[in-house]
Design an enzyme around this catalytic site. Structure first.
Site, PDB file in Angstrom:
ATOM      1  N   SER A 194       0.827  -1.207   0.000  1.00  0.00           N
ATOM      2  CA  SER A 194       0.000   0.000   0.000  1.00  0.00           C
ATOM      3  C   SER A 194       0.861   1.256   0.000  1.00  0.00           C
ATOM      4  O   SER A 194       0.375   2.345  -0.320  1.00  0.00           O
ATOM      5  CB  SER A 194      -0.922   0.011   1.223  1.00  0.00           C
ATOM      6  OG  SER A 194      -0.193  -0.253   2.415  1.00  0.00           O
ATOM      7  N   ASP A 211       4.663  -7.512   2.787  1.00  0.00           N
ATOM      8  CA  ASP A 211       4.017  -7.918   1.542  1.00  0.00           C
ATOM      9  C   ASP A 211       5.043  -8.336   0.496  1.00  0.00           C
ATOM     10  O   ASP A 211       6.070  -7.668   0.326  1.00  0.00           O
ATOM     11  CB  ASP A 211       3.210  -6.750   0.954  1.00  0.00           C
ATOM     12  CG  ASP A 211       1.789  -6.690   1.467  1.00  0.00           C
ATOM     13  OD1 ASP A 211       1.270  -7.717   1.928  1.00  0.00           O
ATOM     14  OD2 ASP A 211       1.184  -5.604   1.380  1.00  0.00           O
ATOM     15  N   GLU A 214     -10.052  -9.240   3.121  1.00  0.00           N
ATOM     16  CA  GLU A 214     -10.302  -7.829   2.823  1.00  0.00           C
ATOM     17  C   GLU A 214     -11.597  -7.641   2.048  1.00  0.00           C
ATOM     18  O   GLU A 214     -11.824  -8.286   1.023  1.00  0.00           O
ATOM     19  CB  GLU A 214      -9.130  -7.234   2.035  1.00  0.00           C
ATOM     20  CG  GLU A 214      -9.315  -5.766   1.695  1.00  0.00           C
ATOM     21  CD  GLU A 214      -8.057  -5.094   1.177  1.00  0.00           C
ATOM     22  OE1 GLU A 214      -8.143  -3.904   0.810  1.00  0.00           O
ATOM     23  OE2 GLU A 214      -6.995  -5.746   1.142  1.00  0.00           O
TER      24      GLU A 214
END
Length: 264
Positions: free
Chosen positions: A46, A84, A181
């Site tokens: 992100s 990630d 999510e």
């Protein structure tokens, strides 16, 4: 709080204690979140959006993830640091292992990959070689163009069943943590009850074993669009440290997320 491990997180699930996770990208905020009791710090891709100003996460490189992992690790004492795997860094088991090894060498204690059962061979390869893995299902941002945008997943019965099936497959392959999510609350609850491993939700309702937010969303630092599942804790407290303390408290008590943050 002592150093958090995957064993601690599993025990928390078994005892009904909720897990608090948040993204971090540098040592200063990592220390703040760690000091205030966050259990998991995620170096999320992100960063491609909230730090670099991109429209998605696809342009983030391995070198950038390694750099930010090193930064976060330097500020962390107790929290479990998860990083990630960026877009196209885990196409094959061997490529996955080589890239995961770089992140672990930088200080990560777990890597996160987005996707379903096509990842199972890579997950097995990593776990056999000592790399803990976190899965990620539902809205997987690296697949944004497949989904046609950032949209809630699992609203129809077929899609819900597929996400449920894939969660079981990923667990069988060896993941030790799962992020769900932007899925309906009922689906997230069903998956959380079915899995023995902890399930961390973001836009997945209150019935998961824990919650995660992008730090910028928790502080209300946005570029205009505010996702439904977020809450501006800074607006309630006026202080960043108090904001994170409130986030941890409300997750622990089960008062966040509320009905207004959930999808049906």
């Amino acid at each position: 709080m002592s150093k958090i491990t995957t064993t601690n997180l599993l025990k928390m699930k078994q005892e009904g204690q909720r897990i608090t996770a948040i993204t971090a990208y540098d040592a200063t905020f990592a220390k703040l979140f760690d000091d205030e009791g966050a259990h998991v710090l995620l170096i999320g891709d992100s960063l491609g959006m909230v730090l670099q100003g991109g429209q998605d996460t696809l342009g983030v490189s391995m070198d950038e993830m390694v750099y930010h992992t090193r930064c976060v690790v330097r500020g962390t004492t107790n929290a479990l640091v998860v990083t990630d795997m960026p877009f196209m860094s885990y196409a094959t088991p061997e490529q996955t292992y080589q890239n995961a090894a770089r992140l672990m060498a930088a200080g990560a204690r777990m890597v996160k990959m987005e996707g379903g059962d096509w990842l199972c061979d890579s997950i097995r390869h990593l776990t056999r070689n000592g790399v803990p893995v976190c899965g990620h299902l539902g809205l997987t941002p690296q697949s944004v163009h497949v989904f046609g945008g950032f949209k809630v997943q699992g609203r129809d019965e077929f899609q819900a069943q597929e996400i449920y099936r894939q969660a079981l497959e990923l667990q069988a392959a060896g993941i030790q943590l799962l992020v769900l999510e932007c899925v309906p609350t009922s689906l997230a609850e069903r998956i959380s009850k079915a899995l023995r491993i902890p399930v961390i939700g973001i836009g997945a309702g209150p019935a998961t074993d824990g919650q995660i937010l992008v730090m910028h969303d928790a502080f209300g630092i946005t570029s205009g669009y505010v996702p439904k599942f977020t809450k501006n804790f800074l607006a309630e407290t006026g202080d960043m440290r108090a904001a994170i303390r409130l986030y941890v408290k409300q997750v622990s008590e089960g008062t966040f997320p509320g009905p207004e943050h959930c999808f049906n």
